[in-house]
Scaffold this active site. Structure first.
Site, PDB file in Angstrom:
ATOM      1  CE1 TYR A 178      -5.441   8.831  -5.825  1.00 33.36           C
ATOM      2  CE2 TYR A 178      -7.007  10.585  -5.356  1.00 33.36           C
ATOM      3  CZ  TYR A 178      -6.738   9.320  -5.838  1.00 33.36           C
ATOM      4  OH  TYR A 178      -7.766   8.567  -6.321  1.00 33.36           O
TER       5      TYR A 178
ATOM      6  CG  ASP B 120      -1.925   1.108   1.282  1.00 33.19           C
ATOM      7  OD1 ASP B 120      -3.004   0.882   1.849  1.00 33.19           O
ATOM      8  OD2 ASP B 120      -1.648   2.202   0.769  1.00 33.19           O
TER       9      ASP B 120
ATOM     10  CD  GLU C 178      -5.049  -0.791  -0.302  1.00 29.09           C
ATOM     11  OE1 GLU C 178      -5.386  -1.940   0.000  1.00 29.09           O
ATOM     12  OE2 GLU C 178      -5.625   0.229   0.099  1.00 29.09           O
TER      13      GLU C 178
END
Ligand code: DCP
Ligand code: MG
Ligand code: MG
Length: 448
Positions: free
Chosen positions: A55, A50, A143
């Site tokens: 962003y 992850d 992810e």
């Protein structure tokens, strides 16, 4: 937040498809080790990766000056994510812009409504992982699950001494130094592979992220965020019940979505322990045999669903949400804007869409999330061909198709109030194999 692609939000559907029941052995093909039996489910090694403040990281790569300032990514009036500098000031994901500014007045905001750069980076990460190991399954934009069982078995065979290596990173619930790697050679090797993959993502793409190493997707996902950012954690099998009981409620179990949690709550099932102990027969009455068993298994930390390699997406879509849209002129403008970028993406993808779908959401004070309506129609071959060949006038024809669908759903002579419009190309066919096969992932990846 809502102008997501098909796969941004961790919604229930996504988890469902990722954690549905399936054949235990599907993912652990022992094909290259024909003399030894294939690893048992307990010997699988699954990684969950992850990316950190995804962003925000993409924006910091685009503009390195943002690295040292508290940064929030804004969609509408929400901070969808923020960098770790901002987190130190108390800003959290999904905070309102007003609250975030109050916590941290010097917060720098970047608009994150255009997902193009995030999507491109997202696929680069998946592609990089796939170059080391083919069994990669995407979950949302930031992810990936990787089934490294075969890589681990190979290392065990080729370098038996590697079985005594120590763990890389943290070990859940223990001091890493105390965890005996010799008792868990596969997971220990998995922790080395996870470290290598994180390093590759960092050196080639400039991104940091966390990893979880465990024997299933469920457990890898649960453990990966134990230490953040840019760290990794391994879960040993003897700590499975510990991690399950550490969860604050059933909603924290991946695979238990909002709707399922509501139905469970109505039965009085609130904690993970409630779900572990609730009479199975009563669960079956509510959910049916297979879902009931799946829920029980999830609560016990059992998940044998395979890592299912993600192909190229089966559809491409784009959408936008707003407080109120109530004129046909605005609808036309919005559809034009959405379609123009979607046609561009479709052209880069290379496949030819056979179906066009328009989705709207009408304002509803009571039923905010479940009021989407769609209409679809086939795309005539000559228009489909124009899209793939990049010919400009495809857009005009598509907009007129979209408006026809719009008028099928909405009577523009009476007042209407829309809060979302989504445009979608579905039923994508690759040119090379219009005889049937699906679009190749490599051609899809090339678009980045
Ligand atoms: N995202 C979104 N809307 C949501 C949840 C997430 O737009 N409701 C986007 C923004 C995030 C990205 O998806 O950057 C990944 O979501 P994560 O939950 O993994 O959050 P981050 O990667 O941003 O932060 P973390 O470091 O906690 O993983
Ligand atoms: Mg993340
Ligand atoms: Mg995430």
């Amino acid at each position: 937040m809502e102008n997501s692609d098909e796969e941004v939000d961790e919604d229930e559907t996504e988890w469902r498809s990722s954690f549905t029941d399936s054949e235990v052995t599907a993912s652990v093909s022992g094909s290259t080790f024909s003399k030894t039996p294939p690893p048992t489910p307990a010997q699988r090694v699954i990684l969950h990766l992850d990316l950190d403040c995804f962003y925000a990281q993409v924006e910091m790569i685009r503009n390195p000056a943002l690295r040292s300032v508290p940064l929030g990514i804004q969609q509408k009036y929400i901070i969808v994510t923020c960098n770790y500098v901002a987190r130190e000031h108390g800003v959290t994901k999904l905070m309102s812009v007003t609250d975030a500014k109050e916590k941290c007045p010097q917060l720098v905001l970047v608009k994150g409504e255009d997902l193009t750069h995030y999507r491109e980076m997202s696929y680069k990460v998946t592609e990089l992982l796939m170059s080391s190991c083919p069994l990669v399954e995407r979950l949302g934009f930031d992810e990936n699950f990787v089934d490294v069982t075969e890589m681990v078995e190979k290392r065990l065979k080729e370098t038996p001494e590697s079985s005594s290596c120590s763990f890389k990173g943290h070990v859940y619930n223990r001091l890493s130094a105390d965890a005996k790697a010799g008792d868990h050679p596969r997971l220990a090797l998995g922790s080395h592979i996870a470290a290598e993959l994180r390093e590759a993502i960092n050196s080639r793409l400039g991104l940091t992220g966390c990893a979880g190493i465990a024997t299933s997707k469920l457990l890898a996902k649960l453990v990966s965020g134990s230490f953040k950012p840019n760290q990794q954690t391994t879960l040993l099998s003897e700590d499975i019940s510990e991690i399950m009981s550490s969860l604050s409620g059933i909603r924290k179990v991946p695979g238990v979505g909002h709707q399922t949690a509501k139905r469970l709550q109505a039965l009085g099932v609130v904690s993970v322990q409630d779900l572990q102990l609730f009479p199975l027969a009563d669960l079956v009455k509510e959910f049916g045999a297979s879902s009931a068993q799946r829920l029980r298994n999830l609560a016990l930390g059992r998940d044998d669903t395979p890592v299912t390699p993600t192909g190229a997406p089966q559809s491409l879509s784009d959408e936008d949400s707003f407080k109120k849209m109530s004129s046909t002129k605005d609808v036309l403008q919005k559809i034009q804007d959405l379609l123009s970028s979607l046609v561009d993406r479709m052209h880069k993808d290379g496949r030819q869409p056979q179906t066009f779908r328009l989705t709207i959401r009408r304002y509803s004070a009571t039923n905010k999330w479940f009021s989407r309506e769609s209409r679809q129609c086939p795309i005539p071959n000559h228009i489909g061909h124009k899209i793939t060949s990049g010919s400009g006038d495809a857009l005009v024809q598509l907009v007129s198709m979209a408006m026809k669908l719009f008028h099928k759903m909405v009577d523009s002579n009476t007042a209407f109030h829309l809060t979302l419009i989504n445009v979608c190309f579905a039923n994508l066919q690759s040119r090379a194999a219009s005889a049937g096969s699906k679009g190749s992932i490599t051609s899809f990846f090339k678009q980045g």
